[in-house]
Design a protein around this motif. Structure first.
Motif, mmCIF file in Angstrom:
data_model
loop_
_atom_site.group_PDB
_atom_site.id
_atom_site.type_symbol
_atom_site.label_atom_id
_atom_site.label_comp_id
_atom_site.label_asym_id
_atom_site.label_seq_id
_atom_site.Cartn_x
_atom_site.Cartn_y
_atom_site.Cartn_z
ATOM 1 N N PHE A 81 1.100 -0.990 -0.071
ATOM 2 C CA PHE A 81 0.096 0.234 0.094
ATOM 3 C C PHE A 81 0.485 0.978 -0.201
ATOM 4 O O PHE A 81 0.635 2.037 -0.587
ATOM 5 C CB PHE A 81 -0.749 -0.422 1.180
ATOM 6 N N GLN A 82 2.040 1.164 0.601
ATOM 7 C CA GLN A 82 2.752 2.628 0.331
ATOM 8 C C GLN A 82 3.167 2.930 -0.692
ATOM 9 O O GLN A 82 3.533 3.912 -1.057
ATOM 10 C CB GLN A 82 3.936 2.225 1.790
ATOM 11 N N ASP A 83 3.945 1.622 -1.944
ATOM 12 C CA ASP A 83 4.269 1.643 -2.945
ATOM 13 C C ASP A 83 3.471 1.613 -3.797
ATOM 14 O O ASP A 83 3.438 3.305 -4.312
ATOM 15 C CB ASP A 83 4.951 0.107 -2.803
ATOM 16 N N ALA A 84 2.093 1.689 -3.622
ATOM 17 C CA ALA A 84 0.942 2.427 -4.374
ATOM 18 C C ALA A 84 0.631 4.002 -4.306
ATOM 19 O O ALA A 84 0.235 4.488 -4.923
ATOM 20 C CB ALA A 84 -0.430 1.616 -4.117
ATOM 21 N N PHE A 85 1.187 4.566 -3.001
ATOM 22 C CA PHE A 85 0.153 5.968 -2.919
ATOM 23 C C PHE A 85 1.824 5.891 -2.920
ATOM 24 O O PHE A 85 1.802 7.405 -2.353
ATOM 25 C CB PHE A 85 0.075 5.746 -1.227
ATOM 26 N N GLN A 86 2.738 5.539 -3.001
ATOM 27 C CA GLN A 86 4.302 6.886 -3.186
ATOM 28 C C GLN A 86 4.465 7.250 -1.333
ATOM 29 O O GLN A 86 5.239 8.679 -1.694
ATOM 30 C CB GLN A 86 4.515 7.368 -4.088
ATOM 31 N N LEU A 87 4.289 6.113 -0.132
ATOM 32 C CA LEU A 87 4.491 7.076 0.817
ATOM 33 C C LEU A 87 6.116 6.591 1.563
ATOM 34 O O LEU A 87 6.602 5.364 0.859
ATOM 35 C CB LEU A 87 2.971 6.605 1.452
ATOM 36 N N ASN A 88 6.317 7.248 2.271
ATOM 37 C CA ASN A 88 7.476 6.816 2.667
ATOM 38 C C ASN A 88 7.520 5.977 4.026
ATOM 39 O O ASN A 88 6.651 6.502 4.669
ATOM 40 C CB ASN A 88 8.261 8.584 2.928
#
Length: 93
Positions: A81-88
């Motif tokens: 999910f972090q990768d999909a939303f480009q979150l750190n």
């Protein structure tokens, strides 16, 4: 995608005012018994929640909520999910 859009729209209708103190709890719908790909579901959530809500204000669908939280057991699954939303990952509570 239609089902996920309906979930977000229903939550937006029930949000209070400007979305403060309104939290959206989501998960990888369809990844259990229906065996949908977790990465595809995460990308769909990102697509929907990052779409424009109001072009003039520059707001996105996710801005109707103070926080959007994804509930999933393992760190590896949350990373999808972090990768999909480009979150750190350091910004994750």
């Amino acid at each position: 995608e239609k089902k996920l859009r309906s979930i977000v729209a229903s939550a937006q209708v029930n949000a209070n005012g400007n979305g403060s103190n309104t939290y959206l709890l989501l998960g990888p719908i369809g990844c259990g018994a229906f065996k949908n790909d977790l990465q595809q579901i995460a990308k769909l959530w990102a697509k929907i929640l990052l779409e424009p809500l109001n072009e003039q204000l520059g707001s996105k669908q996710k801005d109707c909520f103070e926080e959007v939280l994804f509930v999933r057991g393992t760190t590896e699954k949350l990373k999808v999910f972090q990768d999909a939303f480009q979150l750190n990952s350091t910004k994750r509570p």
